[in-house]
Design an enzyme around this catalytic site. Structure first.
Site, short mmCIF file in Angstrom:
data_model
loop_
_atom_site.label_atom_id
_atom_site.label_comp_id
_atom_site.label_asym_id
_atom_site.label_seq_id
_atom_site.Cartn_x
_atom_site.Cartn_y
_atom_site.Cartn_z
CB CYS A 48 -60.61 -14.35 141.51
SG CYS A 48 -61.83 -12.92 141.80
CB CYS A 52 -66.58 -17.34 145.28
SG CYS A 52 -66.67 -15.63 145.03
CB CYS A 55 -64.60 -19.85 142.60
SG CYS A 55 -64.10 -19.19 140.87
CB CYS A 92 -71.04 -16.47 128.21
SG CYS A 92 -71.09 -16.06 129.74
CB CYS A 125 -73.21 -13.01 127.72
SG CYS A 125 -73.41 -13.17 129.43
CB CYS A 185 -77.30 -14.08 132.15
SG CYS A 185 -76.86 -15.67 132.41
NE ARG A 257 -77.37 -20.20 129.39
CZ ARG A 257 -77.17 -19.01 129.67
NH1 ARG A 257 -76.11 -18.95 130.82
NH2 ARG A 257 -77.70 -18.06 129.05
N1 SAM Z 1 -65.86 -13.23 138.75
C1 SAM Z 1 -67.25 -13.15 138.04
C2 SAM Z 1 -68.18 -13.53 139.05
O1 SAM Z 1 -67.98 -13.92 140.19
O2 SAM Z 1 -69.41 -13.07 138.88
C3 SAM Z 1 -67.33 -14.09 136.68
C4 SAM Z 1 -66.86 -15.42 137.00
S1 SAM Z 1 -67.46 -16.84 138.08
C5 SAM Z 1 -66.45 -17.83 137.69
C6 SAM Z 1 -68.99 -16.98 137.04
C7 SAM Z 1 -70.03 -18.03 137.86
O3 SAM Z 1 -69.20 -19.30 137.61
C8 SAM Z 1 -70.06 -17.76 139.24
O4 SAM Z 1 -70.92 -16.84 139.86
C9 SAM Z 1 -70.75 -19.29 139.55
O5 SAM Z 1 -72.22 -19.17 139.32
C10 SAM Z 1 -70.30 -20.37 138.40
N2 SAM Z 1 -69.25 -21.30 138.91
C11 SAM Z 1 -68.07 -20.72 139.31
N3 SAM Z 1 -67.44 -21.96 139.61
C12 SAM Z 1 -68.30 -22.85 139.81
C13 SAM Z 1 -68.23 -24.57 140.20
N4 SAM Z 1 -67.19 -24.93 140.68
N5 SAM Z 1 -69.45 -25.15 140.00
C14 SAM Z 1 -70.46 -24.45 139.56
N6 SAM Z 1 -70.50 -23.15 139.00
C15 SAM Z 1 -69.63 -22.41 139.13
C1 DTB Z 2 -72.68 -19.86 134.96
O1 DTB Z 2 -73.98 -19.52 135.59
N1 DTB Z 2 -72.03 -20.78 134.85
C2 DTB Z 2 -70.91 -20.45 134.01
C3 DTB Z 2 -71.13 -18.99 133.51
N2 DTB Z 2 -72.40 -18.85 133.94
C4 DTB Z 2 -70.10 -18.19 133.59
C5 DTB Z 2 -69.51 -20.88 134.72
C6 DTB Z 2 -69.51 -22.59 135.11
C7 DTB Z 2 -68.23 -22.85 135.75
C8 DTB Z 2 -68.06 -24.12 136.09
C9 DTB Z 2 -66.87 -24.58 136.89
C10 DTB Z 2 -65.46 -23.97 136.13
O2 DTB Z 2 -65.52 -24.52 134.64
O3 DTB Z 2 -64.49 -23.48 136.55
FE1 SF4 Z 3 -63.68 -14.40 141.47
FE2 SF4 Z 3 -64.47 -17.19 141.18
FE3 SF4 Z 3 -65.90 -15.46 142.93
FE4 SF4 Z 3 -65.86 -14.72 140.54
S1 SF4 Z 3 -66.73 -16.59 141.43
S2 SF4 Z 3 -65.57 -13.40 142.00
S3 SF4 Z 3 -63.84 -15.55 139.59
S4 SF4 Z 3 -63.51 -16.15 143.21
#
Ligand code: SAM
Ligand code: DTB
Ligand code: SF4
Length: 320
Positions: A48, A52, A55, A92, A125, A185, A257
């Site tokens: 990506c 963030c 992530c 989801c 979702c 959500c 959730r």
């Molecule tokens: N790219 C899209 C976005 O940013 O909305 C969808 C995927 S993103 C991985 C979805 C959500 O997962 C993020 O907004 C965040 O709230 C959660 N998330 C991602 N990595 C995480 C982590 N290491 N710990 C907790 N929550 C995480």
């Molecule tokens: C949300 O609030 N948490 C989920 C889903 N919506 C997309 C994602 C959690 C990701 C946790 C870290 C990972 O597995 O990379």
């Molecule tokens: Fe990309 Fe992760 Fe940010 Fe979603 S949360 S926009 S997957 S870097």
């Protein structure tokens, strides 16, 4: 409308008073022991362009994750059938993209995936990043009923969460999804170094969307080696339980959730989260890139607490 001060007063009351208040709001609006089960499928992982800091999927961090292309329809169908066999009512689908605009070929590919599973009896979702109004309408047409897009933190802290997009970008995506007739959500992450006020500011922003999201996922940061937040200290579970309680009081009808990070909580801490008003969780072996609570641990959780599964929900957005 709640002010930051009124949310803070609610948050700071003695723990047991706050928990009692939240529980009374909860039982007035929801069945007492019913919890929604959702399952995640990472339809496109890693690579990506966004930064963030939490992530695993950002191309700007060096993590152990191997990027993968968009899943094909037969694999997704198998995943959907498995999720239903596990007892999930909501699927989801996550994609590690900045977002999608109308005319982007990837939007049509996702729509075809959604069409492949729309007969499976699961609420669908998707979480695909930033979205404009036309792309949101196209997803709704294809059979998506809920859009996940987390605010993740409050506006004052957002600059420390990501710099390649803004908090306002996230809000406008939620508005576009809502205008397209999608349920929302949206929630956040605890443990990125933000203050309690930042978390309450996020809650205030969710309330201001009016109607607020039908689902509010609260994630504990899962620290990912190679990301800037890899060494963040864990969140005190009482801080999570307080935030769930305040969210329940101000959003009586939304599903809250208990999302990522459940593995790091004891059975007792999870029980208090449910008592405070959490009534949804992720089941399944994996979240997006990290392991989730095991089926054995969840079986013990559901049996010990006498938790019942929820039925699939209607698709219409609700009004407060
Ligand atoms: N790219 C899209 C976005 O940013 O909305 C969808 C995927 S993103 C991985 C979805 C959500 O997962 C993020 O907004 C965040 O709230 C959660 N998330 C991602 N990595 C995480 C982590 N290491 N710990 C907790 N929550 C995480
Ligand atoms: C949300 O609030 N948490 C989920 C889903 N919506 C997309 C994602 C959690 C990701 C946790 C870290 C990972 O597995 O990379
Ligand atoms: Fe990309 Fe992760 Fe940010 Fe979603 S949360 S926009 S997957 S870097």
């Amino acid at each position: 409308m709640e002010t930051l001060e009124s949310l803070r007063t609610l948050y700071d009351q003695p723990f047991l008073s706050l928990l009692t208040r939240a529980r009374s709001v909860h039982v007035a609006h929801h069945p007492e022991s019913e919890i929604q089960r959702c399952e995640l499928v990472n339809i496109k992982g890693g690579g990506c362009p966004e930064d963030c800091r939490y992530c695993a999927q950002s191309a700007r961090h060096t993590t152990a994750l191997a990027p993968h292309k968009l899943l094909d329809a037969p694999s997704l169908l198998r995943a959907a059938e498995e999720a239903r066999a596990h007892g999930a009512t909501r699927l989801c689908l996550g994609a590690a993209w900045r977002g999608l605009k109308e005319g982007d070929g990837r939007l049509e590919e996702v729509c075809r995936l959604v069409e492949a599973i729309r007969g499976e009896g699961l609420e669908i979702c998707v979480t695909l990043g930033l979205l404009g109004p036309a792309a949101a309408r196209r997803l709704r047409e294809a059979g998506v009923t809920i859009y996940n897009h987390n605010l993740n933190s409050g506006p004052s802290f957002y600059g420390k969460v990501a710099t390649t997009h803004t908090f306002a970008d996230r809000l406008s995506t939620l508005r576009a999804a809502r205008e397209a007739g999608l349920r929302l959500c949206s929630g956040g992450i605890l443990g990125m170094g933000e203050s309690v006020d930042d978390r309450l500011e996020m809650l205030q922003a969710l309330l201001e969307l009016d109607p607020a999201p039908e689902s509010v996922p609260l994630n504990l940061l899962v620290p990912i080696p190679g990301t800037p937040l890899a060494s963040q200290p864990p969140v005190n579970p009482f801080d999570l339980i307080r935030l769930i309680s305040v969210t329940r009081v101000v959003l009586p009808r939304s599903r809250i959730r208990l999302a990522a990070g459940r593995r790091s909580l004891s059975l007792e801490a999870q029980a208090l989260c449910f008592l405070a008003g959490a009534n949804s969780l992720f089941i399944g072996e994996r979240l997006l890139t990290t392991p989730n609570a095991s089926f054995d641990a969840d079986r013990a959780l559901f049996e010990t607490l006498g938790i019942e599964p929820s039925a699939p929900e209607s698709c219409a957005p609700f009004r407060r």
